[in-house]
Scaffold this motif. Structure first.
Motif, PDB file in Angstrom:
ATOM      1  N   TRP A  92      -4.087  10.793  -1.810  1.00 55.61           N
ATOM      2  CA  TRP A  92      -5.312  10.843  -2.633  1.00 55.61           C
ATOM      3  C   TRP A  92      -5.251   9.808  -3.536  1.00 55.61           C
ATOM      4  CZ3 TRP A  92      -8.313  12.838   0.442  1.00 55.61           C
ATOM      5  CH2 TRP A  92      -8.087  14.104   1.295  1.00 55.61           C
ATOM      6  N   GLY A  93      -4.103   9.086  -4.033  1.00 57.03           N
ATOM      7  CA  GLY A  93      -4.201   8.384  -5.107  1.00 57.03           C
ATOM      8  C   GLY A  93      -5.012   7.144  -4.811  1.00 57.03           C
ATOM      9  N   PRO A  94      -4.780   6.376  -3.922  1.00 61.42           N
ATOM     10  CA  PRO A  94      -5.541   5.059  -3.461  1.00 61.42           C
ATOM     11  C   PRO A  94      -6.955   5.343  -3.358  1.00 61.42           C
ATOM     12  CG  PRO A  94      -3.438   4.973  -2.299  1.00 61.42           C
ATOM     13  CD  PRO A  94      -3.301   6.252  -2.993  1.00 61.42           C
ATOM     14  N   PRO A  95      -7.484   6.367  -2.761  1.00 66.45           N
ATOM     15  CA  PRO A  95      -8.773   6.478  -2.468  1.00 66.45           C
ATOM     16  C   PRO A  95      -9.433   7.223  -4.052  1.00 66.45           C
ATOM     17  CG  PRO A  95      -8.005   7.703  -0.784  1.00 66.45           C
ATOM     18  CD  PRO A  95      -6.686   7.239  -1.702  1.00 66.45           C
ATOM     19  N   LEU A  96      -8.733   7.412  -4.800  1.00 68.29           N
ATOM     20  CA  LEU A  96      -9.103   8.047  -6.261  1.00 68.29           C
ATOM     21  C   LEU A  96      -9.344   6.643  -6.779  1.00 68.29           C
ATOM     22  CD1 LEU A  96     -10.000  10.350  -7.991  1.00 68.29           C
ATOM     23  CD2 LEU A  96      -7.844  10.515  -8.613  1.00 68.29           C
ATOM     24  N   LEU A  97      -8.249   5.725  -6.636  1.00 66.76           N
ATOM     25  CA  LEU A  97      -8.144   4.565  -7.539  1.00 66.76           C
ATOM     26  C   LEU A  97      -9.470   3.617  -7.177  1.00 66.76           C
ATOM     27  CD1 LEU A  97      -6.929   2.777  -9.747  1.00 66.76           C
ATOM     28  CD2 LEU A  97      -5.564   1.756  -7.678  1.00 66.76           C
ATOM     29  N   VAL A  98      -9.789   3.580  -5.844  1.00 62.36           N
ATOM     30  CA  VAL A  98     -11.061   3.042  -5.284  1.00 62.36           C
ATOM     31  C   VAL A  98     -12.135   3.415  -5.988  1.00 62.36           C
ATOM     32  CG1 VAL A  98     -12.348   2.496  -3.394  1.00 62.36           C
ATOM     33  CG2 VAL A  98      -9.925   2.188  -2.996  1.00 62.36           C
ATOM     34  N   LEU A 120     -12.039   6.328   2.995  1.00 65.78           N
ATOM     35  CA  LEU A 120     -12.073   7.290   4.184  1.00 65.78           C
ATOM     36  C   LEU A 120     -10.978   7.552   4.929  1.00 65.78           C
ATOM     37  CD1 LEU A 120     -15.994   6.764   5.130  1.00 65.78           C
ATOM     38  CD2 LEU A 120     -15.025   8.450   3.922  1.00 65.78           C
ATOM     39  N   PHE A 121     -10.104   6.234   5.434  1.00 69.00           N
ATOM     40  CA  PHE A 121      -9.386   6.448   6.148  1.00 69.00           C
ATOM     41  C   PHE A 121      -7.798   6.429   5.785  1.00 69.00           C
ATOM     42  CE2 PHE A 121     -13.025   4.196   8.557  1.00 69.00           C
ATOM     43  CZ  PHE A 121     -13.172   4.980   9.636  1.00 69.00           C
ATOM     44  N   TRP A 122      -7.680   5.902   4.694  1.00 70.23           N
ATOM     45  CA  TRP A 122      -6.050   6.218   4.308  1.00 70.23           C
ATOM     46  C   TRP A 122      -5.838   7.384   4.172  1.00 70.23           C
ATOM     47  CZ3 TRP A 122      -1.928   3.471   3.396  1.00 70.23           C
ATOM     48  CH2 TRP A 122      -0.983   4.099   2.732  1.00 70.23           C
ATOM     49  N   PRO A 123      -6.621   8.432   3.696  1.00 67.76           N
ATOM     50  CA  PRO A 123      -5.918   9.929   3.624  1.00 67.76           C
ATOM     51  C   PRO A 123      -5.510  10.332   4.877  1.00 67.76           C
ATOM     52  CG  PRO A 123      -7.943   9.839   2.157  1.00 67.76           C
ATOM     53  CD  PRO A 123      -7.738   8.271   3.026  1.00 67.76           C
ATOM     54  N   LEU A 124      -6.313   9.976   6.045  1.00 68.50           N
ATOM     55  CA  LEU A 124      -5.852  10.356   7.444  1.00 68.50           C
ATOM     56  C   LEU A 124      -4.800   9.752   7.817  1.00 68.50           C
ATOM     57  CD1 LEU A 124      -9.412   9.946   9.073  1.00 68.50           C
ATOM     58  CD2 LEU A 124      -8.285  12.256   8.275  1.00 68.50           C
ATOM     59  N   HIS A 125      -4.734   8.677   7.772  1.00 68.12           N
ATOM     60  CA  HIS A 125      -3.057   7.725   7.818  1.00 68.12           C
ATOM     61  C   HIS A 125      -2.111   8.605   6.995  1.00 68.12           C
ATOM     62  CE1 HIS A 125       0.032   4.841   8.416  1.00 68.12           C
ATOM     63  NE2 HIS A 125      -0.202   4.587   6.950  1.00 68.12           N
ATOM     64  N   ALA A 126      -2.329   8.855   5.467  1.00 66.42           N
ATOM     65  CA  ALA A 126      -1.113   9.409   5.059  1.00 66.42           C
ATOM     66  C   ALA A 126      -0.825  10.717   5.233  1.00 66.42           C
ATOM     67  CB  ALA A 126      -1.624   9.384   3.477  1.00 66.42           C
ATOM     68  N   LEU A 127      -1.753  11.574   5.677  1.00 62.72           N
ATOM     69  CA  LEU A 127      -1.347  12.820   6.116  1.00 62.72           C
ATOM     70  C   LEU A 127      -0.508  12.752   7.434  1.00 62.72           C
ATOM     71  CD1 LEU A 127      -4.970  14.707   5.507  1.00 62.72           C
ATOM     72  CD2 LEU A 127      -2.660  14.911   4.262  1.00 62.72           C
ATOM     73  N   ARG A 128      -1.123  12.050   8.317  1.00 64.26           N
ATOM     74  CA  ARG A 128      -0.266  11.795   9.792  1.00 64.26           C
ATOM     75  C   ARG A 128       1.067  11.477   9.522  1.00 64.26           C
ATOM     76  NH1 ARG A 128      -4.851   8.844  13.238  1.00 64.26           N
ATOM     77  NH2 ARG A 128      -6.396  10.801  13.585  1.00 64.26           N
TER      78      ARG A 128
END
Length: 312
Positions: free
Chosen positions: A35-41, A18-26
């Motif tokens: 989106w790679g890490p969340p998809l891997l999870v 949930l929170f990694w994409p927000l950090h990555a976009l910022r």
């Protein structure tokens, strides 16, 4: 303990997703890093099962069972992914005590055998949640302990197993039927050895229990245990381990004759498949195309257990 471990792992995974994409976009990271890490999870569980399936296929080698084809393995992987996801993320994580033990009074049991259900490594009593309703509906006394802590010697569970066997025998007036999945089969064999070490005579120990059904149990060890060098019970399940050798040497032909070994050619935990077969076992039931946990859902296994319960 297993339930809480699952909750922590799943909670951390969801937080990352949930929170990694927000950090990555910022931070202005690219799409792959975003989106790679969340998809891997989200895909980690089926990917692990797929990797185990590939290893099982590569290490099938000269096993006496015919080598399953790619289509059969893919079907087994799909069914195992669905089954294990439900058992881990729903039953074990949230419903461990959905079906409490039901040792019915002797008057209700009417001389029917009780059943002791023993789970395997990284599991809890909740893996039997699909079994409990139909057993209890037939008035069968059922005990399904959660073996904790999870990462100790297999021998450490002997006293708990002994107490459950005694309780079922006292409740029903008959030796119980023992049903074990995966490492649970070794737990039952280790229980018998512990009673011999305590001074009980072999024939007395054997008479205390009825038939013994093991499902995907690594009686000869499993190659996958090679990857768990730090865990004592996993080391014991290595192929050719000194623990397995000593366990086999403690057993009689009469004891092994009462065992029923259930196994599959598509098991991705106990492989090669011959690892789940025990020399001298009274019966060997093959469930082709079933995964390690998916075997528990097979109607042929349920019919076998029902026949053993109904037998005089």
């Amino acid at each position: 303990m297993v339930a809480w471990a699952l909750r922590i792992v799943v909670g951390l995974g969801l937080m990352l997703a949930l929170f990694w994409p927000l950090h990555a976009l910022r931070a202005g990271l690219g799409p792959l890093a975003t989106w790679g890490p969340p998809l891997l999870v989200l895909l980690l569980h089926p990917l692990v099962l797929l990797t185990e399936g590939v290893l099982a296929a590569l290490l099938h080698r000269d096993d006496p069972l015919p080598r399953p084809g790619p289509v059969a393995r893919l079907r087994a992987w799909r069914a195992e992914s669905r089954c294990s996801r439900r058992l881990f993320l729903l039953e074990q994580m949230l419903r461990e005590h959905r079906w409490p033990d039901r040792p019915v009074p002797l008057s209700q049991a009417a001389g029917r055998r009780g059943v002791l259900l023993v789970h395997g490594l990284l599991c809890s009593r909740a893996v039997w949640n699909d079994w409990q309703p139909w057993l209890q509906a037939r008035g069968v006394a059922v005990i399904a302990p959660s073996l904790e802590p999870p990462f100790v010697s297999i021998d450490a569970h002997a006293d708990r197993i002994d107490a459950a066997i005694r309780h079922l025998a006292e409740t029903t007036g008959r030796p119980p039927l023992l049903v074990a999945h995966s490492m649970g089969g070794l737990v039952l064999r280790a229980w018998r050895r512990s009673r011999l070490a305590a001074g009980e005579r072999p024939e007395e120990v054997d008479a205390r229990v009825g038939p013994v059904v093991t499902i995907g149990s690594p009686h000869r060890g499993t190659w996958l245990a090679t990857l768990g060098a730090l865990l004592p019970n996993v080391r014991q399940m290595r192929r050719g381990s000194r623990w397995l050798t000593a366990l086999a040497q403690s057993e009689s032909a009469a004891w092994r004759e009462r065992l029923v070994c259930v196994r599959s050619d598509c098991d991705t935990i106990v492989f090669p498949p011959a690892g789940a077969r025990l020399d001298g076992a009274g019966q060997d039931l093959l469930l082709p195309g079933r995964g390690h946990l998916d075997m528990l859902q097979d109607p042929r296994l349920h019919r076998l257990v029902q026949e053993l319960l109904d037998a005089p």
